[in-house]
Design a protein around this motif. Structure first.
Motif, PDB file in Angstrom:
ATOM      1  N   VAL A  19       0.900  -1.301   0.054  1.00  0.00           N
ATOM      2  CA  VAL A  19       0.102  -0.081  -0.044  1.00  0.00           C
ATOM      3  C   VAL A  19       1.013   1.301   0.145  1.00  0.00           C
ATOM      4  O   VAL A  19       0.541   2.338  -0.320  1.00  0.00           O
ATOM      5  CB  VAL A  19      -0.769  -0.043   1.304  1.00  0.00           C
ATOM      6  N   VAL A  20       2.203   1.027   0.346  1.00  0.00           N
ATOM      7  CA  VAL A  20       2.929   2.622   0.316  1.00  0.00           C
ATOM      8  C   VAL A  20       2.905   3.107  -1.009  1.00  0.00           C
ATOM      9  O   VAL A  20       3.194   4.133  -1.168  1.00  0.00           O
ATOM     10  CB  VAL A  20       4.400   1.900   0.937  1.00  0.00           C
ATOM     11  N   SER A  84       7.870   7.778  -2.108  1.00  0.00           N
ATOM     12  CA  SER A  84       7.115   7.243  -0.656  1.00  0.00           C
ATOM     13  C   SER A  84       8.082   6.156  -0.263  1.00  0.00           C
ATOM     14  O   SER A  84       7.310   5.534   0.672  1.00  0.00           O
ATOM     15  CB  SER A  84       5.791   7.080  -1.108  1.00  0.00           C
TER      16      SER A  84
ATOM     17  N   ALA B 331       3.994  11.692   1.938  1.00  0.00           N
ATOM     18  CA  ALA B 331       3.694  10.330   1.651  1.00  0.00           C
ATOM     19  C   ALA B 331       4.188   9.210   2.425  1.00  0.00           C
ATOM     20  O   ALA B 331       3.346   8.235   2.523  1.00  0.00           O
ATOM     21  CB  ALA B 331       4.016  10.256   0.220  1.00  0.00           C
ATOM     22  N   ARG B 332       5.113   9.649   2.965  1.00  0.00           N
ATOM     23  CA  ARG B 332       5.638   8.376   3.968  1.00  0.00           C
ATOM     24  C   ARG B 332       4.863   8.230   5.406  1.00  0.00           C
ATOM     25  O   ARG B 332       5.127   7.373   5.918  1.00  0.00           O
ATOM     26  CB  ARG B 332       7.153   8.641   4.317  1.00  0.00           C
ATOM     27  N   PRO B 335      -0.029   5.189   4.423  1.00  0.00           N
ATOM     28  CA  PRO B 335      -0.119   4.460   3.207  1.00  0.00           C
ATOM     29  C   PRO B 335      -0.784   5.291   2.131  1.00  0.00           C
ATOM     30  O   PRO B 335      -0.208   5.433   0.876  1.00  0.00           O
ATOM     31  CB  PRO B 335      -0.973   3.196   3.448  1.00  0.00           C
ATOM     32  N   ARG B 387      -7.592   1.694   3.400  1.00  0.00           N
ATOM     33  CA  ARG B 387      -8.246   0.536   3.916  1.00  0.00           C
ATOM     34  C   ARG B 387      -9.055   0.662   4.966  1.00  0.00           C
ATOM     35  O   ARG B 387     -10.182  -0.296   5.466  1.00  0.00           O
ATOM     36  CB  ARG B 387      -7.015  -0.787   4.206  1.00  0.00           C
TER      37      ARG B 387
END
Lengths: 434, 460
Positions: A19-20, A84, B331-332, B335, B387
């Motif tokens: 998902v990352v 990411s 972004a990190r 998820p 999710r």
């Protein structure tokens, strides 16, 4: 074969890593394979989508997924440049293992990986025998580069210009060593690696010369096992586990400051992949800890030398009329381990050469281990880009820090009829020592 | 439905290796960079010459096959997501720079040329192509034109639209249409090129683009200004513009983004700062000197806690590294990364920034804002986990609120990412019912069977 749902369940364990990926597609800028083919399934984003598709049961064709996952150099350019932070290499290795477990290994892979590679003694004996007969099926192609090509159309070899196996592997000639540290005060284990042992023994000798020169105590056991990356890239965790245990037995117990290797791929495998896959290889918790400890101590030999013995030393001015030497960054050194200054520092220590950078020194050479065997055309295509950059630098020799890159670059140069030598950076450094 | 017979016809045009139909390959063309559900195409084509485009479109049209053009698939609004069972046409192999004309300062390119490679080739001839979208390392010029891509230099240099002199494109029946010229001035016929820019592949397939080039600035200077108060930072932006200084870039980062960048890259950013402005002025050396001093003074007068001027290249790189790291750093954190680009008139930036903070708080979401303060194009970025169904519902509500705020301030839904699938249902909120109907009539007239990237912009 278990059911598709079972496969999905196994792949789902990678979900937190999958998902990352935010599908930004920036991996397209750095993937050497994608630059060659332009196919989404060849770049990390596409492969991650395929693995995700298996996990979500969108894709019910694990064979097709495996085919595409195996089209990868495992160079790590994607992971090194991912905004990411997707650990693409970790995911690919684990996915290959899951798929191999699910689909089974082909009989030939099983034979080679488990029964040959997995048994260092047998492996060494077979290759020594092969070396004796090599001249029967091959003929010299280029004297300077020391390459050969097939005498008759051998399908596995195709158009390649390959380096012959050494007459005497390094470990069959070198004495087992366990010397005490001298002036350098350090004790290191020397992990030789298959290619240096069997094709480039001179790199092994250069390592011993350099370590001796700096008074480093050396632990060099014979019958070292392969680092295991060929097994893992085929998804064979069982063969990998066997190799890992054998290596752990050899290197895991002694008092060592470092474990060093002159092979970029071995270095990154030991440092990054061993701890990653130690649990998958069903090692005991103590062994996992031992693996982690060993990985923590592992260095590229250039790193060891530069960090300990060369940092304060002044770089002498370049000799203007010395022949030009250029350097190729092995992916497994620069992208996996962030090591790129040290080998250049080693090269500058040799006044007989003048270091000049080529364009894109860190663009993959296209070797990718067994990728080269299965996809020679694509591999050679990537190699041509490297060849062009080497040529354009106007160099007399190209140095690198990985014997696998040396093979690939040698093939490209030899086929193009270029009179440019291929050298290991460590050999260039050792030449400068008394 | 793509029958084997029809697939054969496609192969006759582009060659068998350039037609992909295996499920595993189709899956890899079912998405782009937008956070949307994948949609499976039925066939993927990779033409190797622009002459193949006409016959391919004609085949799709004759067989009522939806057709989506894809460059590098970096679209953030779903513009490159195909219709179910439709055709994806990949422009990656149409990547030739046909001409760089230094005397007349234009270049002609095929649609699949990568933006950064083009910019580098042009720079090699001492010319400058300013548009620099965030994905420029991989994005294609065809995609940039189809989406009217922006970037960091919008304030002074404009966006892709401002550099398109002319183009050729293939209409829905496969005919080749020519628009514009190689000259700065051209009033020949309708401004068809203007219509195509930003049309997201719904009106035709771009086969060649003529782009305007400009002389590169001879000097540039970057600065980083630290603020304890967001409003002070926003007022500084307004004051710089009011002083008739037009920086090449004028970027903003809120505290949440600053902390994320600092945690990620340890670039030495002040983690306690409420906001940062990253400013670069460029042009003639004397002008740069004067404007940099002026900007520094204005920052001080408007409450900057400190201003750091990059006097050498490494410091300048460091300033921009921090900015480039913004999206990565955010972004990190989680998820899923939802990157919005609602844009407001720049005088409303202080209000917009506080509104974003409020929206994040209201929905209990992690939300950071950074972006192009100089042109009002902010990037509120929600860090979440798709999710988590409950969180995702709150994200959707927050995105609607972001749109509503932007429109209420006289802004727009999208500064540079496009409408695509993601924002099609909001378009009427910004425009009018009549606008949607007019656009649909236009689309229906030019593409009667509705094969060209259906569902994008004006909905289904």
């Amino acid at each position: 074969m278990a059911g598709a749902q079972e496969l999905a369940r196994m792949v789902k364990e990678l979900d937190d890593q999958l998902v990352v990926c935010m599908r930004c597609g920036l991996c397209q800028a750095v993937c050497p394979l994608y630059a060659q083919t332009g196919r989404e399934a060849d770049v990390a984003r596409g492969k991650l989508a395929l693995i995700d598709g298996l996990a979500k049961e969108l894709l019910d064709d694990p064979l097709a997924a495996r085919d595409r996952l195996e089209r990868c150099l495992l160079c790590g350019s994607c992971a090194a440049n991912c905004p990411s932070g997707v650990k693409a290499l970790d995911i690919f290795l684990k996915a290959r293992a899951i798929l191999a477990g699910y689909l089974g290994l082909s009989p030939i892979k099983r034979l080679v990986l488990r029964h040959l590679l997995g048994n260092p003694k047998i492996f060494n004996r077979v290759l020594r025998a092969a070396s004796a007969f090599e001249s029967i099926w091959s003929k010299p192609a280029d004297e300077l580069l020391g390459t050969s090509c097939a005498r008759l159309g051998l399908p596995l070899l195709g158009e390649r210009h390959f380096k012959r196996l050494a007459d005497q592997p390094f470990l069959s000639q070198a004495e087992a060593l366990d010397t005490t540290p001298g002036a350098g005060g350090l004790k290191v284990a020397f992990f030789v690696g298959c290619l240096i042992d069997k094709i480039y023994p001179e790199v092994g000798w250069a390592a011993l010369k350099a370590l001796d020169h700096h008074g480093v105590g050396v632990f060099l056991p014979r019958d070292q096992a392969c680092c295991g990356i060929p097994a893992l890239s085929a998804g064979d965790t069982e063969a990998f586990a066997r190799l890992l245990r054998a290596n752990l037995e050899l290197f895991g117990s002694g008092r060592l400051d470092h474990l060093v290797t002159a092979c970029a791929t071995c270095a990154s495998t030991i440092k990054k992949v061993w701890p990653l896959m130690a649990r998958e290889a069903l090692l005991s918790p103590e062994d996992v800890r031992a693996v982690e400890e060993l990985a923590g101590k592992t260095l590229d030999i250039g790193q060891l030398l530069v960090n300990n013995f060369l940092p304060g030393q002044k770089i002498s001015p370049e000799v203007p009329d010395a022949p030009v030497l250029t350097y190729h960054d092995p992916c497994h050194l620069r992208k996996s381990l962030g090591v790129w200054r040290e080998p250049r520092r080693l090269l500058r220590a040799n006044q007989n050469w003048r270091l000049k950078e080529m364009a894109e020194p860190d663009w993959c050479c296209g070797m990718g281990g067994s990728f080269n065997l299965r996809h020679y055309d694509i591999s050679a295509g990537i190699g041509r880009r490297k060849l062009d950059n080497i040529r354009a630098s106007g160099c007399r020799a190209v140095a690198t820090s990985c014997p696998a890159c040396m093979l690939q670059i040698t093939d490209a140069l030899s086929r193009a009829g270029e009179k440019i030598e291929v050298k290991h950076a460590l050999v260039v450094y050792a030449d400068s020592l008394p | 439905m793509i029958t084997p017979n029809l697939a054969e016809k496609f192969k006759e045009v582009v060659g068998a290796p350039n037609v992909l139909s295996e499920k595993a390959d189709l899956l890899t063309y079912s998405y782009d960079a937008a956070v949307l559900e994948p949609v499976w195409p039925g066939l993927v084509l990779r033409p190797t010459s622009t002459a193949q485009l006409g016959p391919l479109v004609a085949l799709c049209n004759d067989n009522n096959l939806p057709l989506t053009v894809r460059g590098s698939g970096t679209n953030l609004s779903g513009g490159a997501i195909p219709s179910s069972g439709g055709v994806v046409l990949v422009t990656g192999a149409l990547n030739r720079i046909l001409e760089i004309n230094e005397a007349d300062m234009y270049a002609r390119v095929e649609p699949g040329v990568v933006t950064a490679k083009f910019a580098a080739a042009v720079a090699g001839r001492q010319l400058f192509y300013p548009p620099d979208p965030g994905s420029q390392a991989v994005s294609t010029l065809g995609g940039n034109v189809a989406e009217n891509a922006g970037g960091l230099r919008g304030l002074k240099y404009g966006v892709t639209r401002d550099y398109v002199l002319g183009m050729s494109f293939v209409d829905s029946e496969g005919g080749l249409v020519k628009a514009g010229a190689r000259t700065v001035k051209c009033v020949t016929g309708y401004n068809l090129g203007g219509l195509m820019v930003g049309s997201e592949g719904t009106l035709g397939l771009i086969s060649e683009i003529t782009l305007k080039l400009v002389p590169p600035p001879r000097a540039a200077r970057a600065m980083l200004a630290v603020f304890d108060d967001v409003r002070a930072a926003s007022e500084t932006v307004a004051a710089i513009i009011a002083a008739h200084i037009v920086p090449a870039t004028l970027e903003f980062m809120d505290n949440f983004t600053i902390r994320a960048v600092e945690d990620f890259s340890h670039a030495g950013l002040p983690a306690e700062a409420a906001a940062l402005l990253l400013i670069e002025v460029d042009g003639h050396p004397a002008q740069v000197e004067e404007e940099a001093a002026q900007v520094e003074r204005i920052c001080g007068e408007h409450g900057a806690a400190r201003v750091q001027v990059a006097t050498d290249a490494p410091t300048r790189d460091k300033v921009w590294e921090a900015r480039r790291a913004a999206l990565s750093a955010l972004a990190r954190l989680k998820p899923t990364t939802v990157l919005e680009d609602a844009t407001v008139p720049r005088s409303r930036i202080p209000d917009m920034v506080s509104a974003m903070e409020e929206i994040g708080r209201r929905h209990g979401l992690m939300l950071g804002t950074f972006g192009h303060a100089g042109d009002g194009n902010l990037h509120p970025t929600i860090c979440c986990d798709r999710r988590d169904a409950d969180e995702w519902r709150r994200v959707e509500l927050a995105v609607e609120d972001i749109f509503a705020e932007a429109l209420q301030m006289g802004g727009t839904l999208s500064g540079e990412h496009g409408i695509g699938l993601a924002k099609a249902r909001f378009l009427e909120n910004e425009t009018s019912r009549a606008t949607i109907l007019w656009s649909r009539r236009l689309k229906a007239a030019l593409d009667p069977k509705g094969i060209l990237n259906p569902g994008k912009i004006v909905g289904a």
